[in-house]
Every structure is written in structure tokens, then in C-alpha cells.
Scaffold this motif. Structure first.
Motif, short mmCIF file in Angstrom:
data_model
loop_
_atom_site.label_atom_id
_atom_site.label_comp_id
_atom_site.label_asym_id
_atom_site.label_seq_id
_atom_site.Cartn_x
_atom_site.Cartn_y
_atom_site.Cartn_z
N GLY A 13 0.90 -1.26 -0.11
CA GLY A 13 -0.21 0.14 0.10
C GLY A 13 0.75 1.34 0.05
O GLY A 13 2.07 1.40 -0.22
N LEU A 14 -0.04 2.46 0.28
CA LEU A 14 0.80 3.74 0.31
C LEU A 14 1.45 4.04 1.54
O LEU A 14 0.95 4.88 2.25
CB LEU A 14 0.05 4.77 -0.67
CG LEU A 14 0.61 5.72 -1.41
CD1 LEU A 14 1.42 5.23 -2.54
CD2 LEU A 14 -0.37 6.44 -2.03
N HIS A 15 2.43 3.19 2.09
CA HIS A 15 2.92 3.67 3.42
C HIS A 15 4.28 4.49 3.22
O HIS A 15 4.35 5.25 2.43
CB HIS A 15 3.06 2.42 4.48
CG HIS A 15 4.15 1.54 3.67
ND1 HIS A 15 5.49 2.02 3.62
CD2 HIS A 15 4.19 0.07 3.05
CE1 HIS A 15 6.31 1.08 3.14
NE2 HIS A 15 5.52 -0.12 2.75
N ALA A 16 4.99 4.62 4.47
CA ALA A 16 5.87 5.51 4.51
C ALA A 16 6.82 5.71 3.33
O ALA A 16 6.87 7.04 2.65
CB ALA A 16 6.57 5.39 5.89
N ARG A 17 7.44 4.74 2.81
CA ARG A 17 8.42 5.22 1.61
C ARG A 17 7.75 5.48 0.46
O ARG A 17 7.84 6.53 -0.12
CB ARG A 17 9.26 3.84 1.57
CG ARG A 17 10.50 4.11 0.45
CD ARG A 17 11.65 3.18 0.74
NE ARG A 17 12.65 3.58 -0.66
CZ ARG A 17 12.41 2.82 -1.85
NH1 ARG A 17 11.77 2.36 -2.08
NH2 ARG A 17 13.33 3.39 -2.64
N PRO A 18 7.16 4.66 -0.27
CA PRO A 18 6.27 4.76 -1.29
C PRO A 18 5.52 6.19 -1.21
O PRO A 18 5.35 6.83 -2.17
CB PRO A 18 5.32 3.87 -1.46
CG PRO A 18 5.88 2.43 -0.98
CD PRO A 18 6.48 3.21 0.37
N ALA A 19 4.84 6.33 0.03
CA ALA A 19 4.07 7.59 0.08
C ALA A 19 5.22 8.61 0.05
O ALA A 19 4.59 9.97 -0.37
CB ALA A 19 3.44 7.84 1.47
N ALA A 20 6.22 8.58 0.55
CA ALA A 20 7.26 9.84 0.59
C ALA A 20 7.67 9.93 -0.93
O ALA A 20 7.74 11.31 -1.48
CB ALA A 20 8.32 9.46 1.44
N LEU A 21 7.90 8.97 -1.62
CA LEU A 21 8.22 9.27 -2.81
C LEU A 21 7.18 9.82 -3.81
O LEU A 21 7.36 10.91 -4.73
CB LEU A 21 8.52 7.79 -3.65
CG LEU A 21 9.65 7.01 -3.11
CD1 LEU A 21 9.80 5.68 -3.78
CD2 LEU A 21 11.14 7.89 -3.52
N ALA A 45 0.34 16.37 -2.30
CA ALA A 45 1.71 16.80 -1.64
C ALA A 45 1.97 16.88 -0.18
O ALA A 45 3.15 16.90 0.33
CB ALA A 45 2.15 18.20 -2.28
N SER A 46 1.02 16.30 0.45
CA SER A 46 0.88 15.87 1.89
C SER A 46 1.26 14.46 2.28
O SER A 46 0.37 13.72 2.07
CB SER A 46 -0.17 16.72 2.75
OG SER A 46 -0.35 16.37 3.92
N ILE A 47 2.28 14.46 2.79
CA ILE A 47 2.50 12.82 3.36
C ILE A 47 1.47 12.39 4.26
O ILE A 47 1.08 11.12 4.33
CB ILE A 47 4.03 12.57 3.81
CG1 ILE A 47 4.24 11.08 3.98
CG2 ILE A 47 4.39 13.25 4.91
CD1 ILE A 47 5.67 10.59 4.00
N LEU A 48 1.29 13.63 5.17
CA LEU A 48 0.41 13.17 6.38
C LEU A 48 -1.23 12.97 6.00
O LEU A 48 -1.89 11.97 6.25
CB LEU A 48 0.37 14.25 7.41
CG LEU A 48 1.45 14.29 8.04
CD1 LEU A 48 1.67 15.38 8.94
CD2 LEU A 48 1.83 12.82 9.06
#
Lengths: 88, 569
Positions: A13-21, A45-48
């Protein structure tokens, strides 16, 4: 307003690393990009914001943007989401 | 010129290294109105968020590897536009930047925790960023678990479980705390992992990063600015102890040959192999809670049996004492007792809860009896939180009826210790749980930090109760074991033997130190220590008096020297 519907390719899913990219790319798009899952919408553009949508592998999300080249920008971002970024 | 600080040593090891301080956690920023305008506060918040993002990103560049991705994601959190909007909204209501940032991060943290799983685990990342930003706003060092590249001596007020979860224990040479006593979380962690520690060293708050120190748990001292001679002596002692621990272990015994079997406290079958490796002669406390935690209903007889077989197989021919489910108080289980209680430690817990759901107890004992029939070890079972003779009789009879040969009770409540002669008339053995016995004797909740100083098993009142059980066991010829933290304290272990304990059970990491300490003294000397400790007025006095008495024996030759010489060499 351009829109693209995408199925998430990252295996976790879209967790920390893929979400950051993904959010990093979205923040460089030069225009506001929204990501919507179901009834919830966030600034791409917002990781949170992206993490808060709780996006899992296989979920369908809608990307939307308004501006010049919006189609091209969404095409690129959609490509990231469809790929398995955990393997990148 | 070296100086020495003193505290309470945990274990018998020593270490040499440089200090790294654990920054104190920041207090929650007060929710008082700002004296600045929302725009001015907004500028402060933006500047600190950007500075922290840049700092985290720079650390990521230096770290490289997987850590870089984690830190990069943290930097994005600090720069996040959604967070920034949230902060701006809170500043508009007149809050300070510190408070607004704190609340905004807390909101997202709660959201992540609510999502659970992987996302929930990321909540600590957000907390870390939040603390860093608030620290930057206040102009103080950022708190958090230090993670230098080389091994270090960690100095902290006291460590919370959350801190130690993030700590790379391989890098920690020793722990020094300025607060917290011998039963603090830090001390328990140190015993469990075999880390050198000296706790309750008040002046340690003045130690600075990079200070060279010698930490000696055996004497409870921290030597500052050690001389070359002191360093050489410490390094030689560390090496000697290393080879002593690596040497063949042998069974637990006193200097005069009195056998004191040393057993392991285990919480899962998986830990059995490690305990055997460290020389455990059996298991003195096998906790079964892990089978029941997180379960909505009790596991079946078959499910339980498989686990019991696994642990019993690791100790063929040896004693394995299994404690039946100890739920309640700090370990609530919904299917046993979901009625809210004002005082769970004094409520329907341990055997009381099992008795209210006797089928769960019957199933567990049945599974144990079946596992026993299939394996070669010597299985004993015991009940937790027994407070009356009648309860002892009930449990012992039920266990025997279901086919278990040896059934005993834990002595954790003063009433059981005081009537130990009557309890042991029925029970086949007693095992003293010193943590709970201390909590109930001194009426101090062992989970409550504000009364932690009361939780000291050296307290003469606790020792007197242990002595009652020891005397009853000796009179009736019934074994009396110790299975609390107290048995892992080498000096206290000798005192407990002097009070009549016939076996000691502890976390496997503590076995080597306790074994070495027992070998230094005879049973008569251990009894003399017990007398000295019982005569004291406080835990600290008891500890100091026994320390002095043992020093006198170890340093001055005496007529008894020839008896203990052989084992001391």
C-alpha cells in the motif's frame, strides 16, 4: 479539471516510503494535485494527508489537478502509483 | 583525579566507556494564550518546522541505507502542507506555536494509531518529529533515544519501556540512572538482558556527553575521570569475568556444597533453549499468560498441550514449574473478568478469577497433565495469588484429581506467608513471588511510579515473611522456591537462601552472577546475612548491612575461611 483513476501497485500500500516518493513528486508538479479515496480527499503533496487516507495495495484512488499540463502531470503520478514502489 | 558516585548496582558486571545522556522528554507545552500575533507565531512555527526538516534530512544523508528513507519520510512530515494548515488554524485561536505544533502532531498521531498495523507503528515517528520541533521552538536539545555509531554508557533519569524499545542494546555498554531504584524498569531490563547497570545515582544528572566512566555493578559505583591504573584494572576485571561466565557452569551450590538449584523464569517455549544454554537447571516459573493474551476466548486443551509439550521437552529429567493463568490487575483478560474494578490488584485476579471460571482452570490443568504424560520432565504446577489455606487446598486437590503429581501455590500475599505452615500442610511446595509480596506488604502499587521506592524486596518486612515461609518449609520438609526479581539480585539471593529458600528462579541472564555469588558463602554465612538483614529498619539499611557483612568475610581471613576457600579460589 483533469482526473485519473488508478489502482495501487505497491505491495504494502501507500505507506511511509512509497508515500514519501509519491508526495515528493506531487510537490514538484507545479500545481495543486488532489488524491481521493472513497469520500476522503487529501493534498497529494502532503505525506500526512496521503497516509491518512489509509491506502492499501489494490485500492482505487482518483487523482485530480487543474492547470496547464495537468494531463501530463497526472499521467506521471499515476504511473508511480501503478508501479510497485517497494521494488524500486 | 577520579571521583566516585554510588548507587545500586544491578548484577555483577562492569564496563568502561563514554557517557551519552538521554535527553529528558519535553513537558507538554502549556495551553495558555500567546502574547504574540498569530502571524508572528506562524513565522516561528514555519522557521522551526523548516529547520527540523533540514536537520532530519541531513542526518538521513549521513546515515544512508534504509535509515535514510525513514528519516526522509520524517522530514516530509515536518514540511507537510496539511500539518502546516492545521497549525495555522490553531494559531488563529491565539495558541502559541509550541502548543499548536504539539496539538497538530498529536492529532495526526492519534489518527495513525487509530489505523493500527504498520501505520500505527509510524506514530512514534510523528512523536519524534513533534518533540524535535517543540524543542527547536524552545531552544533546548531535542529529546529522543541517542543512536551514536560506537558503543556508549547511557545516562538517563530512568528509562521508560518506549525508550528501551528504540534502544540498540548492542551499543549500550552500561546504564546509569539518576532516578529509579532496583525494581525500576531500567533495572528489570538490565537484569533481563544482562546489561551492566547502576541505578539511583543522583549526581549522575551532572554527567556530560563524552565523559569517560567506569561502571561497576558489583560495588554500585560509577568512577569519573578514571586514572590509567583504574582503567587497566577495570578492563582486566571485565576480561576475567567474561571468561568466568563462558566457563562451564555447573549446578547452583553454596561454598559448603549445599545444593541450591538455579532455575529459569520463562514466558514462552521459544525461550527454553537460551535458558538451557545459560545453565538453567530447570524452570522455576513458566508463565502461561502468552497463550491467553489477545484471545477472545480461552485456548482449547489441544492448543495448550502443544505449547506445554514444547517447553517440557527442552528440560528432560528436570523440574519445570508451570504457573496456571495469572490474569487480572495488570493483565486483564475479557473472558475471565471484564467487570471494571477500582483496585484490580486487590480484585478478582489469579486463582480467584480462575475459580470463578473453573472450566478454564480445569482445561489448563488437563492440558498440562496430558503434556506431562508425553514427556520426560518433572512437571510441577502452581496457582497464583493464593491468599487463604482453603484456596491452597482447593487448588492442590483439583490438580491432583486431574492427574498432576506435584501441586503448590505461589506466596505473594502476606496472609499466605503468615500461615505458611498451614498452607504447606496441603500444598506440595511454595514459590514466593517477591514482586507481588513486596507490593502487598508495603501497600504500594508496583505499576505506580510515584510509590516505586516502596517496591524494594530488601525491606525487612518482606524478608521476615520470606523467613516465615522458609521456616515452614523446613519444618514440613517441603521445598520453598523464589521466583521474583529478588532472586536475580546476587547478594539478595544469598540472603533468601539464608531465610530458607531451597531453589532460586530468575531471568536466564542473571544465572551466572547468582551462581558465582552463591559459591562464595556457606549456608551458615547465608543465615548470618539473613539475621543481619532482618535486624535492619529499612531496605537500604538491610542492603548496606549485608554488603558490609559479606565484605568482611571476603576481605578478612577468618576461621571459616578454610571452609569456603576451595570454592572461592
Amino acid at each position: 479539471m483533469a482526473e485519473r483513476t488508478v489502482s495501487i501497485g505497491s505491495s504494502h500500500g501507500l505507506h511511509a516510503r512509497p508515500a514519501a516518493l509519491f508526495t515528493q513528486a506531487a510537490s514538484q508538479a507545479g500545481m495543486p494535485v488532489q488524491i481521493t479515496k472513497g469520500a476522503k480527499k487529501a493534498n497529494a503533496a502532503s505525506i500526512l494527508g496521503v497516509i491518512s487516507l489509509g491506502i492499501d495495495h489494490g485500492d482505487e484512488v482518483v487523482l485530480s489537478a487543474d492547470g496547464e499540463n495537468a494531463e501530463v502531470v497526472l499521467e506521471e503520478l499515476a504511473g508511480m502509483l501503478e508501479a510497485d514502489m517497494d521494488q524500486a | 583525579m577520579s571521583t566516585q558516585l554510588t548507587g545500586v548496582g544491578i548484577g555483577r558486571g562492569s564496563a568502561v566507556g563514554s557517557v551519552i545522556r538521554m535527553p529528558d522528554p519535553l513537558p507538554e507545552p502549556a495551553d495558555s494564550p500567546s502574547t504574540l500575533s498569530a502571524e508572528e507565531e506562524g513565522a516561528r512555527a514555519a522557521a522551526s518546522l523548516a529547520a527540523v526538516a533540514a536537520d532530519i534530512r541531513a542526518r538521513g544523508e549521513r546515515a544512508g541505507g534504509p535509515a535514510k528513507d525513514v528519516l526522509e519520510a520524517q522530514a516530509f512530515m515536518a514540511e507537510d502542507p496539511t500539518l502546516s494548515e492545521d497549525v495555522t488554524g490553531r494559531l488563529a485561536t491565539g495558541k502559541t506555536a509550541e502548543r499548536a505544533v504539539f496539538e497538530a502532531f498529536a492529532g495526526f498521531r492519534d489518527m495513525l494509531i487509530g489505523m493500527g498495523g504498520y501505520m500505527g507503528e509510524r506514530a512514534t515517528d510523528l512523536d519524534d518529529v513533534s518533540q524535535r520541533v517543540v524543542a527547536h521552538l524552545l531552544g533546548v536539545p531535542a529529546p529522543g533515544v541517542p543512536s551514536p555509531d560506537s558503543p556508549f554508557v547511557l545516562v538517563a533519569r530512568d528509562l521508560a519501556p518506549a525508550d528501551t524499545a528504540l534502544l540498540d542494546l548492542d551499543k549500550v555498554l552500561a546504564l546509569i540512572t539518576s532516578e529509579g531504584g532496583p525494581t525500576s524498569h531500567t533495572a528489570i531490563l538490565a537484569r533481563d538482558k544482562g546489561i551492566v547497570a547502576v541505578v539511583g545515582v543522583e549526581p549522575a544528572v551532572n554527567l556530560k556527553d563524552g565523559d569517560p566512566v567506569i561502571v561497576d555493578a558489583a560495588t554500585g559505583t560509577v568512577t569519573l575521570s578514571p586514572s590509567d591504573e583504574e582503567l587497566a584494572a577495570a578492563n582486566a576485571a571485565i576480561e576475567a569475568r567474561g571468561s568466568a561466565i563462558a566457563a562451564p557452569t555447573g549446578p547452583g551450590a553454596l561454598a559448603d556444597g549445599t545444593m541450591i538449584p538455579l532455575l529459569a523464569n520463562l514466558g514462552s517455549a521459544a525461550a527454553a533453549a537460551g535458558a538451557v544454554e545459560k545453565g538453567a537447571e530447570g524452570v522455576g516459573l513458566f508463565r502461561t499468560e502468552f497463550l491467553f493474551l489477545d484471545a477472545k476466548s480461552a485456548p482449547t486443551v489441544e492448543e495448550q498441550k502443544a505449547h506445554y509439550v514444547a517447553v517440557l521437552q527442552a528440560f528432560p529429567g528436570k523440574k519445570v514449574v508451570v504457573r496456571v493463568l495469572d490474569a487480572g490487575a495488570d493483565k486483564p483478560l475479557t473472558f475471565l473478568n471484564d467487570a471494571p474494578e477500582e483496585n484490580p490488584a486487590l480484585g478478582l485476579r489469579g486463582l480467584r478469577a480462575l475459580r470463578a471460571h473453573e472450566q478454564i482452570l480445569r482445561d489448563q490443568l488437563t492440558a498440562l497433565a496430558q503434556a506431562d504424560a508425553e514427556t520426560e520432565s518433572d512437571l510441577w504446577v502452581m496457582a497464583p495469588m493464593v491468599s487463604t489455606v482453603e484456596e491452597s487446598r482447593y487448588f492442590t486437590n483439583l490438580a491432583h484429581e486431574l492427574g498432576l503429581k506435584t501441586a503448590g501455590v505461589m506466596v505473594e500475599v502476606p496472609s499466605s506467608a503468615l500461615l505458611a505452615d498451614r498452607i504447606l500442610a496441603d500444598a506440595d511446595f511454595a514459590s514466593i513471588g517477591t514482586n507481588d509480596l513486596t507490593q502487598y506488604t508495603l501497600a504500594a502499587d508496583r505499576l505506580l511510579g510515584s510509590v516505586a521506592p516502596f517496591q524494594d524486596p530488601w525491606h525487612p518486612s518482606v524478608l521476615r515473611l520470606v523467613g516465615e515461609v522458609g521456616a515452614a518449609g523446613a519444618a514440613l520438609g517441603k521445598p520453598v522456591g523464589i521466583c521474583g526479581e529478588a532472586a536475580a539480585d546476587p547478594q539478595l539471593a544469598v540472603v533468601l537462601v539464608g531465610l530458607g529458600a531451597t531453589t532460586l528462579s530468575m531471568s536466564p541472564a542473571a544465572l551466572a552472577d547468582v551462581r558465582a555469588e552463591l559459591l562464595k558463602f556457606t549456608l551458615d554465612q547465608a543465615r548470618a546475612f539473613a539475621t543481619v538483614a532482618l535486624a535492619a529498619s529499612s531496605a537500604a539499611e538491610a542492603r548496606a548491612a549485608v554488603h558490609a557483612a559479606s565484605d568482611a568475610i571476603l576481605t578478612a581471613p577468618s576461621p571459616t575461611e578454610s571452609e569456603s576457600n576451595g570454592a572461592r579460589s
